[in-house]
Scaffold this motif. Structure first.
Motif, PDB file in Angstrom:
ATOM      1  N   VAL A 264       0.843  -1.193   0.000  1.00  0.00           N
ATOM      2  CA  VAL A 264       0.000   0.000   0.000  1.00  0.00           C
ATOM      3  C   VAL A 264       0.877   1.241   0.000  1.00  0.00           C
ATOM      4  CG1 VAL A 264      -1.698   1.333   1.310  1.00  0.00           C
ATOM      5  CG2 VAL A 264      -1.887  -1.171   1.190  1.00  0.00           C
ATOM      6  N   GLN A 265       0.580   2.154  -0.917  1.00  0.00           N
ATOM      7  CA  GLN A 265       1.276   3.433  -0.930  1.00  0.00           C
ATOM      8  C   GLN A 265       0.259   4.546  -1.088  1.00  0.00           C
ATOM      9  OE1 GLN A 265       4.317   3.972  -3.944  1.00  0.00           O
ATOM     10  NE2 GLN A 265       5.270   5.636  -2.803  1.00  0.00           N
ATOM     11  N   LEU A 266       0.399   5.550  -0.222  1.00  0.00           N
ATOM     12  CA  LEU A 266      -0.489   6.700  -0.232  1.00  0.00           C
ATOM     13  C   LEU A 266       0.370   7.953  -0.227  1.00  0.00           C
ATOM     14  CD1 LEU A 266      -2.878   5.368   2.555  1.00  0.00           C
ATOM     15  CD2 LEU A 266      -3.394   5.447   0.110  1.00  0.00           C
ATOM     16  N   VAL A 267       0.137   8.850  -1.173  1.00  0.00           N
ATOM     17  CA  VAL A 267       0.947  10.051  -1.298  1.00  0.00           C
ATOM     18  C   VAL A 267       0.029  11.270  -1.342  1.00  0.00           C
ATOM     19  CG1 VAL A 267       2.665  11.285  -2.641  1.00  0.00           C
ATOM     20  CG2 VAL A 267       2.735   8.783  -2.537  1.00  0.00           C
ATOM     21  N   GLU A 268       0.099  12.060  -0.276  1.00  0.00           N
ATOM     22  CA  GLU A 268      -0.730  13.265  -0.189  1.00  0.00           C
ATOM     23  C   GLU A 268      -0.003  14.470  -0.772  1.00  0.00           C
ATOM     24  OE1 GLU A 268      -1.389  10.940   3.759  1.00  0.00           O
ATOM     25  OE2 GLU A 268       0.283  11.499   2.446  1.00  0.00           O
ATOM     26  N   SER A 269      -0.768  15.415  -1.260  1.00  0.00           N
ATOM     27  CA  SER A 269      -0.224  16.676  -1.748  1.00  0.00           C
ATOM     28  C   SER A 269      -1.306  17.750  -1.665  1.00  0.00           C
ATOM     29  CB  SER A 269       0.266  16.526  -3.188  1.00  0.00           C
ATOM     30  OG  SER A 269      -0.810  16.181  -4.047  1.00  0.00           O
ATOM     31  N   GLY A 270      -0.882  19.001  -1.838  1.00  0.00           N
ATOM     32  CA  GLY A 270      -1.834  20.089  -1.906  1.00  0.00           C
ATOM     33  C   GLY A 270      -1.922  20.981  -0.688  1.00  0.00           C
ATOM     34  N   GLY A 271      -1.193  20.643   0.352  1.00  0.00           N
ATOM     35  CA  GLY A 271      -1.219  21.471   1.543  1.00  0.00           C
ATOM     36  C   GLY A 271      -0.493  22.794   1.325  1.00  0.00           C
ATOM     37  N   GLY A 272      -0.569  23.647   2.346  1.00  0.00           N
ATOM     38  CA  GLY A 272       0.110  24.930   2.257  1.00  0.00           C
ATOM     39  C   GLY A 272      -0.402  25.896   3.302  1.00  0.00           C
ATOM     40  N   LEU A 273       0.000  27.143   3.114  1.00  0.00           N
ATOM     41  CA  LEU A 273      -0.410  28.228   4.013  1.00  0.00           C
ATOM     42  C   LEU A 273      -1.555  28.996   3.354  1.00  0.00           C
ATOM     43  CD1 LEU A 273       0.002  30.116   6.462  1.00  0.00           C
ATOM     44  CD2 LEU A 273       1.707  31.336   5.079  1.00  0.00           C
TER      45      LEU A 273
END
Length: 110
Positions: free
Chosen positions: A1-10
């Motif tokens: 299983v691989q999960l890769v999050e993105s899109g965060g920020g200030l």
């Protein structure tokens, strides 16, 4: 299983962000996918879940502000966050069963 999050920020209070989680290594299209968040010194807090049929459930504090969705053709789950508040500041994780990604930091501050 691989999960890769993105899109965060200030982002400033009242602003919006869209988080993405790219998944692999399991049958994504039939999986219930969850977003959770964690602030330093506290446990993991469940935010939202989306089931294989698209049914979505939300924690009360984000209901009406966050929208979870999925694209089974891309093995990706999203979390659209609007009307963000400082108390939404956390590391956000995509989870499947006991697996989770590395997380993406969301900071809501003026």
């Amino acid at each position: 299983v691989q999960l890769v999050e993105s899109g965060g920020g200030l982002v400033q209070p009242g602003g919006s962000l869209r988080l993405s989680c790219s998944a692999s290594g399991f049958a994504f299209s039939i999986a219930a996918m969850t977003w959770a968040r964690q602030v330093p010194g506290k446990g993991l807090e469940w935010v939202s879940v989306i089931y294989r049929d698209g049914t979505a459930i939300y924690q009360n504090s984000v209901k009406g502000r966050f929208t979870i969705s999925r694209d089974n053709t891309k093995n990706t789950v999203y979390l659209q966050m609007s009307s963000l508040k400082p108390e939404d500041t956390a590391v956000y994780y995509c989870t499947f069963g006991s697996s989770r990604g590395q997380g993406t930091q969301v900071t809501v501050s003026s």
